[in-house]
Write an enzyme that holds these catalytic residues in place. Structure first.
Site, PDB file in Angstrom:
ATOM      1  N   ARG A   1      10.760  -6.482  -3.209  1.00 42.02           N
ATOM      2  CA  ARG A   1       9.846  -5.847  -2.232  1.00 42.02           C
ATOM      3  C   ARG A   1       9.864  -6.580  -0.892  1.00 42.02           C
ATOM      4  O   ARG A   1       8.835  -6.700  -0.212  1.00 42.02           O
ATOM      5  CB  ARG A   1       8.400  -5.776  -2.734  1.00 42.02           C
ATOM      6  CG  ARG A   1       8.169  -4.962  -3.951  1.00 42.02           C
ATOM      7  CD  ARG A   1       8.519  -3.475  -3.771  1.00 42.02           C
ATOM      8  NE  ARG A   1       8.700  -2.899  -5.064  1.00 42.02           N
ATOM      9  CZ  ARG A   1       9.862  -2.951  -5.740  1.00 42.02           C
ATOM     10  NH1 ARG A   1      10.933  -3.480  -5.224  1.00 42.02           N
ATOM     11  NH2 ARG A   1       9.959  -2.423  -6.925  1.00 42.02           N
TER      12      ARG A   1
ATOM     13  N   SER B   1       1.688   1.088  -6.108  1.00 42.68           N
ATOM     14  CA  SER B   1       1.250  -0.213  -6.618  1.00 42.68           C
ATOM     15  C   SER B   1       0.583  -0.982  -5.486  1.00 42.68           C
ATOM     16  O   SER B   1       1.199  -1.183  -4.444  1.00 42.68           O
ATOM     17  CB  SER B   1       2.440  -1.026  -7.123  1.00 42.68           C
ATOM     18  OG  SER B   1       3.033  -0.323  -8.183  1.00 42.68           O
TER      19      SER B   1
ATOM     20  N   GLU C   1       0.655  -5.143  -1.593  1.00 41.24           N
ATOM     21  CA  GLU C   1       1.980  -4.615  -1.222  1.00 41.24           C
ATOM     22  C   GLU C   1       1.909  -3.760   0.049  1.00 41.24           C
ATOM     23  O   GLU C   1       2.784  -3.874   0.909  1.00 41.24           O
ATOM     24  CB  GLU C   1       2.536  -3.797  -2.394  1.00 41.24           C
ATOM     25  CG  GLU C   1       3.960  -3.337  -2.178  1.00 41.24           C
ATOM     26  CD  GLU C   1       4.460  -2.458  -3.318  1.00 41.24           C
ATOM     27  OE1 GLU C   1       4.544  -2.936  -4.452  1.00 41.24           O
ATOM     28  OE2 GLU C   1       4.764  -1.284  -3.052  1.00 41.24           O
TER      29      GLU C   1
HETATM   30  C1  LIG Z   1       2.265   7.367  -5.419  1.00 37.92           C
HETATM   31  C2  LIG Z   1       3.112   6.261  -4.844  1.00 37.92           C
HETATM   32  C3  LIG Z   1       4.116   5.696  -5.621  1.00 37.92           C
HETATM   33  C4  LIG Z   1       4.923   4.663  -5.096  1.00 37.92           C
HETATM   34  N1  LIG Z   1       5.901   4.131  -5.879  1.00 37.92           N
HETATM   35  C5  LIG Z   1       6.701   3.149  -5.377  1.00 37.92           C
HETATM   36  C6  LIG Z   1       7.748   2.598  -6.197  1.00 37.92           C
HETATM   37  O1  LIG Z   1       7.972   2.984  -7.331  1.00 37.92           O
HETATM   38  N2  LIG Z   1       8.503   1.615  -5.638  1.00 37.92           N
HETATM   39  C7  LIG Z   1       8.318   1.156  -4.368  1.00 37.92           C
HETATM   40  O2  LIG Z   1       9.056   0.272  -3.938  1.00 37.92           O
HETATM   41  N3  LIG Z   1       7.339   1.672  -3.580  1.00 37.92           N
HETATM   42  C8  LIG Z   1       6.531   2.652  -4.054  1.00 37.92           C
HETATM   43  N4  LIG Z   1       5.522   3.176  -3.281  1.00 37.92           N
HETATM   44  C9  LIG Z   1       5.307   2.636  -1.923  1.00 37.92           C
HETATM   45  C10 LIG Z   1       5.966   3.473  -0.799  1.00 37.92           C
HETATM   46  O3  LIG Z   1       6.297   4.750  -1.262  1.00 37.92           O
HETATM   47  C11 LIG Z   1       7.221   2.812  -0.238  1.00 37.92           C
HETATM   48  O4  LIG Z   1       6.926   1.525   0.231  1.00 37.92           O
HETATM   49  C12 LIG Z   1       7.834   3.618   0.899  1.00 37.92           C
HETATM   50  O5  LIG Z   1       9.089   3.086   1.230  1.00 37.92           O
HETATM   51  C13 LIG Z   1       6.964   3.678   2.145  1.00 37.92           C
HETATM   52  O6  LIG Z   1       7.545   4.613   3.017  1.00 37.92           O
HETATM   53  P1  LIG Z   1       6.724   5.257   4.199  1.00 37.92           P
HETATM   54  O7  LIG Z   1       7.687   6.027   5.033  1.00 37.92           O
HETATM   55  O8  LIG Z   1       5.582   6.023   3.654  1.00 37.92           O
HETATM   56  O9  LIG Z   1       6.233   3.962   4.967  1.00 37.92           O
HETATM   57  P2  LIG Z   1       4.875   3.774   5.789  1.00 37.92           P
HETATM   58  O10 LIG Z   1       3.754   3.598   4.842  1.00 37.92           O
HETATM   59  O11 LIG Z   1       4.758   4.839   6.800  1.00 37.92           O
HETATM   60  O12 LIG Z   1       5.166   2.381   6.513  1.00 37.92           O
HETATM   61  C14 LIG Z   1       5.267   1.188   5.758  1.00 37.92           C
HETATM   62  C15 LIG Z   1       5.825   0.082   6.659  1.00 37.92           C
HETATM   63  O13 LIG Z   1       7.137   0.431   7.067  1.00 37.92           O
HETATM   64  C16 LIG Z   1       7.217   0.452   8.495  1.00 37.92           C
HETATM   65  N5  LIG Z   1       8.127   1.508   8.899  1.00 37.92           N
HETATM   66  C17 LIG Z   1       8.044   2.842   8.671  1.00 37.92           C
HETATM   67  N6  LIG Z   1       9.092   3.470   9.232  1.00 37.92           N
HETATM   68  C18 LIG Z   1       9.842   2.519   9.848  1.00 37.92           C
HETATM   69  C19 LIG Z   1      11.028   2.527  10.620  1.00 37.92           C
HETATM   70  N7  LIG Z   1      11.689   3.654  10.917  1.00 37.92           N
HETATM   71  N8  LIG Z   1      11.494   1.345  11.095  1.00 37.92           N
HETATM   72  C20 LIG Z   1      10.860   0.176  10.850  1.00 37.92           C
HETATM   73  N9  LIG Z   1       9.713   0.110  10.134  1.00 37.92           N
HETATM   74  C21 LIG Z   1       9.213   1.268   9.637  1.00 37.92           C
HETATM   75  C22 LIG Z   1       5.805   0.695   8.966  1.00 37.92           C
HETATM   76  O14 LIG Z   1       5.633   0.269  10.309  1.00 37.92           O
HETATM   77  C23 LIG Z   1       5.038  -0.131   7.970  1.00 37.92           C
HETATM   78  O15 LIG Z   1       5.109  -1.480   8.316  1.00 37.92           O
HETATM   79  C24 LIG Z   1       4.701   4.200  -3.780  1.00 37.92           C
HETATM   80  C25 LIG Z   1       3.681   4.790  -2.996  1.00 37.92           C
HETATM   81  C26 LIG Z   1       2.892   5.813  -3.533  1.00 37.92           C
HETATM   82  C27 LIG Z   1       1.822   6.437  -2.688  1.00 37.92           C
END
Ligand SMILES: Cc1cc2nc3c(=O)[nH]c(=O)nc-3n(C[C@H](O)[C@H](O)[C@H](O)COP(=O)(O)OP(=O)(O)OC[C@H]3O[C@@H](n4cnc5c(N)ncnc54)[C@H](O)[C@@H]3O)c2cc1C
Length: 410
Positions: A166, A297, A400
């Protein structure tokens, strides 16, 4: 006015002073650069699925990349027996599961185990998403970024990204210490992802890499199975744990078009087929599944020194892992610690019958919004769990999600 509550999966957080959605590469860079030039707080958001923002207004700029193209730059499909690597490029705003579905349909192996993880391609490399024995790190060839420090674009290789559990160099650039924002680049890394190039394998079969998944598929870990079957089973297992996002969010005007319509319809059909009740509002959509209104998580699995691990009860899970400095350590399970500290599925503060926020009723690690939570409710729950685990086991839980305006330092 758009708020974080509108554009995050947990559905909490205050109003956003300026929300922009650039549709070109130069537009993304300009939006980031303009905020940085003016010294404004900047948040580049993807699906908002790993973010907990406070209830206070965000007096800065939130940028959501509206570029979502997925392309296959290799000119010829690989032939049997030769190098079977296929490169696929996706723009940062592409929905992650759209990307997985695309690669599986194309007969490519490499990310099928990551089906159903919410969010975008751009954010997938920030925390090196992982599930069911796969991590995105093992499929990333290079990442095109805008470097906010040098004000140039760069191509970072997988080695440059220093992926870990992570974690990545992108994520590290945001923190001075665990859950402690760095002075300059928070809540968005120094490197803003513009696109990611993946190296996948031309194969309609993938490897089943995790016990729970193998059990659901009725095979041994390491078995080779159709990537379509792996994807379908991952989605089923995730649905049973409430670890998928609520697809009805994509019907909201502010979310429409951020995920491919065909895939949203497929998700809605799967949810309806799982027996979800229809919504009471006559829209024909399934009723909200509050267990899905989370950040996934909420705490990372702690990696402890051998001495710290020795102080845990004998039956606590232990796995070999590297500490941040690369020396050997022991990873334990945050879910186990939380549960054994007395916070069981569905736990809410004060035992409220209809709490605003509670642990998911299906997953100990997910903090959920039961419909009318504010960020403060989620933060209070998180702090109580951190304090309880610390008191019972002496272990500091690190959140996380990216916590904006909320202090959850362990
Ligand atoms: C129901 C659920 C299940 C999940 N299961 C998992 C799992 O199994 N495994 C896992 O690893 N994660 C899991 N996650 C967490 C999440 O889905 C991941 O971390 C995902 O990659 C976040 O993507 P996002 O686009 O929503 O990021 P955001 O929440 O929009 O942003 C998260 C971070 O990334 C940065 N960011 C976003 N876009 C960019 C970009 N283009 N350039 C630089 N930085 C950027 C943001 O500034 C912020 O710091 C889960 C979440 C939920 C709600």
């Amino acid at each position: 006015m758009t708020s974080f509550a509108d554009i995050t999966t947990i559905g909490v957080g205050g109003d956003i002073a300026r929300f922009i959605e650039p549709t070109t590469r130069v537009g993304v860079i300009e939006a980031v650069e303009e905020a940085d030039e003016h010294g404004l707080p900047l948040c580049v958001i993807g699906g908002g699925s790993n973010m907990l923002a406070s209830d206070e207004p965000f007096m800065g700029v939130v940028v959501r990349d509206a570029r979502r193209r997925i392309t296959v730059p290799d000119e010829a499909a690989p032939v049997e027996g030769s190098d079977r690597t296929v490169h696929v490029n996706a723009e940062a705003g592409a929905n992650w599961d759209d990307f997985v579905a695309f690669t599986v349909e194309l007969g490519l192996e490499g990310v099928e185990g990551l089906s159903g993880i919410p969010g975008t391609v751009g954010a997938s490399v920030v925390q090196n998403i992982g599930a069911y024995g796969q991590e995105v790190a093992s499929s990333v060839e290079s990442v095109e970024v805008w470097d906010r420090e040098t004000k140039t674009t760069r191509d970072l290789t997988a080695a440059d990204l220093r992926f870990g559990y992570r974690s990545s160099a992108l994520k590290s650039s945001m923190y001075a210490a665990p859950a402690t924002p760095a002075d300059r680049f928070f809540p968005t890394p120094r490197y803003v992802v513009l696109s990611v190039t993946f190296a996948l394998r031309h194969s309609a079969e993938g490897t089943v890499g995790f016990g729970q998944l193998a059990k659901a598929l009725g095979v041994e870990v390491g078995a080779r199975l159709a990537t379509t079957a792996i994807r379908d089973t991952v989605l089923t297992v995730r649905a049973a744990k409430g670890m998928l996002e609520d697809p009805t969010r994509y019907v909201e005007p502010v979310m429409v078009d951020t995920k491919r319509e065909g895939n949203v319809i497929a998700d809605l059909k799967r949810l309806a087929a799982s027996g979800a009740a229809p919504a009471a509002d006559g829209t024909g959509l399934p009723a909200p599944d509050w267990d899905r209104h989370s950040c996934g998580s909420f705490f990372m699995n702690p990696i402890l020194t051998a001495d710290e691990a020795a102080r845990l009860p004998e039956d606590a899970p232990r796995f070999a892992a590297a500490l941040p400095d690369g020396t050997p350590g022991v990873k334990t399970s945050a879910a186990w610690l939380i549960d054994h500290a007395g916070f069981h599925k569905g736990f809410a503060l004060d035992g409220a019958a209809s709490p605003a926020a509670s642990l998911s009723t299906r997953h100990t690690l997910a903090l959920t919004n039961r419909g009318n939570a504010r960020a403060a409710d989620v933060a209070a729950l998180a702090k109580a769990i951190q304090a309880g685990v610390k008191e019972r086991f002496g272990v500091a839980l690190v959140p996380e999600p990216v916590c904006i305006g909320i202090d959850l330092r362990p």
